[in-house]
Scaffold this active site. Structure first.
Site, short mmCIF file in Angstrom:
data_model
loop_
_atom_site.label_atom_id
_atom_site.label_comp_id
_atom_site.label_asym_id
_atom_site.label_seq_id
_atom_site.Cartn_x
_atom_site.Cartn_y
_atom_site.Cartn_z
NE ARG A 1 37.62 56.25 76.90
CZ ARG A 1 37.54 57.38 76.22
NH1 ARG A 1 38.32 58.39 76.49
NH2 ARG A 1 36.67 57.50 75.23
CD GLU B 1 50.00 62.30 77.16
OE1 GLU B 1 49.29 61.29 77.07
OE2 GLU B 1 51.03 62.48 76.48
N PRO C 1 42.03 68.34 70.42
CG PRO C 1 42.23 66.48 69.03
CD PRO C 1 43.03 67.41 69.88
CG ASN C 2 36.70 66.25 69.33
OD1 ASN C 2 36.03 66.94 68.57
ND2 ASN C 2 37.37 65.19 68.92
CE1 TYR D 1 37.27 62.11 77.39
CE2 TYR D 1 35.28 62.00 76.07
CZ TYR D 1 36.61 61.69 76.24
OH TYR D 1 37.28 60.97 75.29
NE ARG E 1 34.47 64.20 72.51
CZ ARG E 1 35.67 63.88 72.94
NH1 ARG E 1 36.27 64.64 73.83
NH2 ARG E 1 36.28 62.83 72.49
CG ASN F 1 43.58 66.31 77.49
OD1 ASN F 1 43.76 65.49 76.60
ND2 ASN F 1 42.53 66.26 78.30
CG HIS G 1 44.94 61.60 78.49
ND1 HIS G 1 44.53 62.02 77.24
CD2 HIS G 1 46.27 61.37 78.40
CE1 HIS G 1 45.57 62.03 76.43
NE2 HIS G 1 46.63 61.65 77.11
CB ALA H 1 42.03 61.82 69.36
#
Length: 144
Positions: free
Chosen positions: A105, A96, A9-10, A22, A17, A72, A98, A75
């Protein structure tokens, strides 16, 4: 040689964004960069904001001819037991990725439900993380 790259998502909003987190690279630019860096790899790129669609795409990797999967989960890393379970069914390496360093964070981002069933996790290297993940999959293939 084939590799599946899944983005959650996103990630379709990369470049627009939260650039301070990012960066300003887009998902299309990341995908094109992988194609250029690894011209002999047949990539299948998939992005969805929907949990069920990501699960369905992960299922395509079961008993496939993919060397491995780069994911990735965005969320969903922190919330989706269903995606975790789908990853666990894949009988090949899953890495995975990110873009940001989750451990620098918010507290809720510091735990990934999905990482425990992945071969490895790469965080905090921005778009380079995808290249590192593909390189890791290729090296793992060489070892077997």
């Amino acid at each position: 040689m084939k590799i599946l790259v899944i983005n959650g998502p996103n990630l379709n909003l990369l470049g627009r964004r939260e650039k301070e987190v990012y960066g300003d690279i887009t998902l299309d630019e990341i995908n094109e960069g992988l194609r250029r860096q690894f011209p002999k790899i047949d990539f299948h790129f998939f992005q969805s904001n929907t949990e069920g669609e990501i699960i369905d795409e992960l299922h395509t990797a079961i008993d496939s001819d993919y060397v491995g999967v780069v994911i990735n989960p965005g969320a969903f890393s922190h919330t989706s037991i269903a995606i975790r379970d789908a990853i666990a069914t894949i009988n090949r390496p899953v890495v995975e990725v990110h873009l940001s360093n989750l451990y620098k964070r918010e507290e809720f981002r510091r735990h990934s439900l999905t990482a425990a069933v992945c071969t490895g996790q790469i965080v905090g290297f921005g778009a380079m993380g995808y290249s590192l993940a593909v390189d890791a999959l290729l090296r793992l293939k060489e070892q077997h």
